[in-house]
Design a protein around this motif. Structure first.
Motif, PDB file in Angstrom:
ATOM      1  N   ILE A 126       1.212  -1.239  -0.216  1.00  0.00           N
ATOM      2  CA  ILE A 126       0.226   0.308  -0.097  1.00  0.00           C
ATOM      3  C   ILE A 126       1.117   1.261   0.018  1.00  0.00           C
ATOM      4  O   ILE A 126       0.505   2.671  -0.898  1.00  0.00           O
ATOM      5  CB  ILE A 126      -0.581  -0.251   1.309  1.00  0.00           C
ATOM      6  N   THR A 127       2.235   1.189   0.193  1.00  0.00           N
ATOM      7  CA  THR A 127       2.781   2.165   0.530  1.00  0.00           C
ATOM      8  C   THR A 127       3.246   2.467  -0.813  1.00  0.00           C
ATOM      9  O   THR A 127       4.235   3.828  -1.286  1.00  0.00           O
ATOM     10  CB  THR A 127       3.777   1.830   1.326  1.00  0.00           C
TER      11      THR A 127
ATOM     12  N   GLN B 122       1.257   3.008  -3.227  1.00  0.00           N
ATOM     13  CA  GLN B 122       0.274   3.332  -4.347  1.00  0.00           C
ATOM     14  C   GLN B 122       0.052   4.445  -4.347  1.00  0.00           C
ATOM     15  O   GLN B 122       0.940   5.867  -3.762  1.00  0.00           O
ATOM     16  CB  GLN B 122      -0.526   2.807  -3.346  1.00  0.00           C
TER      17      GLN B 122
ATOM     18  N   ILE C 159      -4.292   7.871   1.261  1.00  0.00           N
ATOM     19  CA  ILE C 159      -3.837   5.851   2.145  1.00  0.00           C
ATOM     20  C   ILE C 159      -4.932   6.072   2.901  1.00  0.00           C
ATOM     21  O   ILE C 159      -4.275   6.916   3.756  1.00  0.00           O
ATOM     22  CB  ILE C 159      -2.196   6.175   1.614  1.00  0.00           C
TER      23      ILE C 159
ATOM     24  N   ILE D 132       3.446   2.531   6.846  1.00  0.00           N
ATOM     25  CA  ILE D 132       3.058   3.805   6.190  1.00  0.00           C
ATOM     26  C   ILE D 132       3.919   4.616   7.049  1.00  0.00           C
ATOM     27  O   ILE D 132       4.751   6.025   6.509  1.00  0.00           O
ATOM     28  CB  ILE D 132       1.275   3.712   6.039  1.00  0.00           C
TER      29      ILE D 132
ATOM     30  N   ALA E   7       0.432  10.486  -2.153  1.00  0.00           N
ATOM     31  CA  ALA E   7      -1.096  10.654  -2.031  1.00  0.00           C
ATOM     32  C   ALA E   7      -1.035  12.045  -1.256  1.00  0.00           C
ATOM     33  O   ALA E   7       0.177  12.685  -1.026  1.00  0.00           O
ATOM     34  CB  ALA E   7      -1.447   9.415  -0.953  1.00  0.00           C
TER      35      ALA E   7
ATOM     36  N   VAL F 158      -3.018  10.589   4.166  1.00  0.00           N
ATOM     37  CA  VAL F 158      -3.842   9.930   5.240  1.00  0.00           C
ATOM     38  C   VAL F 158      -4.711   9.770   5.825  1.00  0.00           C
ATOM     39  O   VAL F 158      -4.601  10.757   7.043  1.00  0.00           O
ATOM     40  CB  VAL F 158      -2.412   8.926   6.179  1.00  0.00           C
TER      41      VAL F 158
ATOM     42  N   ALA G 100      -6.929   4.352  -1.382  1.00  0.00           N
ATOM     43  CA  ALA G 100      -6.759   2.525  -1.700  1.00  0.00           C
ATOM     44  C   ALA G 100      -6.374   2.508  -0.172  1.00  0.00           C
ATOM     45  O   ALA G 100      -5.947   3.564   1.119  1.00  0.00           O
ATOM     46  CB  ALA G 100      -4.915   3.451  -1.585  1.00  0.00           C
TER      47      ALA G 100
END
Length: 169
Positions: free
Chosen positions: A11-12, A14, A19, A37, A76, A79, A117
């Motif tokens: 995921i980091t 993306q 996120i 993250i 992104a 978060v 995400a």
């Protein structure tokens, strides 16, 4: 209409407007997705989390709630931190896990995020059974009235990917 996309990976890595972090209530980092993250996003995320703890969330972020910070060095803008339920401690109450997805999307709407995400919240150390978590996540996103155009479930391994794919039919 929100499009749901499945991706297997980290995921980091993306690129999205937001996120979602499967955070712990302290907001100060931890293991799993939360630790990754914070590590990849850099100190700006922790700095904002500390400010949140000093102001609105002195006792921590409650389970099922969500709050946004900068995304730091991630690809992104934001978060969105949400605290998933610990399966054993919550008695497997699906409303708490559903709330994580709804609250994260509510925060995304407030921010104007169009791509979000998500990890598979609560399925790691918090012990939520993967197939049940996938069902809850997909149902929560499908039921939410949101301006988010794309929800991307970023799933770490084959087993998680397959559980979410089964829910999408």
């Amino acid at each position: 209409m929100t499009t749901i996309v499945l991706v297997q990976g980290d995921i980091t890595r993306q690129s999205a407007d937001a996120i979602v972090n499967a955070a712990n209530s302290s907001l100060l980092g931890g293991g799993g997705v939360d630790g990754a993250i914070h590590r990849h996003g850099g100190p700006a995320i922790l700095d904002e989390c500390r400010r949140l703890r000093a102001s609105h969330y002195g006792k921590g972020l409650p389970t099922g709630r969500a709050v946004a910070t900068t995304a730091g060095e991630l690809d992104a803008r934001w978060v969105i931190h949400t605290v998933g339920p610990v399966h054993r401690a919550s008695g497997g109450d699906p409303s708490l896990l559903t709330s994580c997805y709804r609250e994260a999307l509510r925060v995304a709407d407030e921010l104007g995020a169009r791509t979000v995400a998500f990890p598979a919240i609560s399925t790691g150390a918090y012990g939520w059974p993967l197939e049940d978590a996938a069902r809850i996540a997909v149902e929560a996103v499908r039921a939410m009235d949101t301006a988010v155009e794309e929800v991307r479930f970023v799933l770490f391994d084959d087993r998680a990917y397959e559980a979410f794919a089964a829910q999408l039919g």
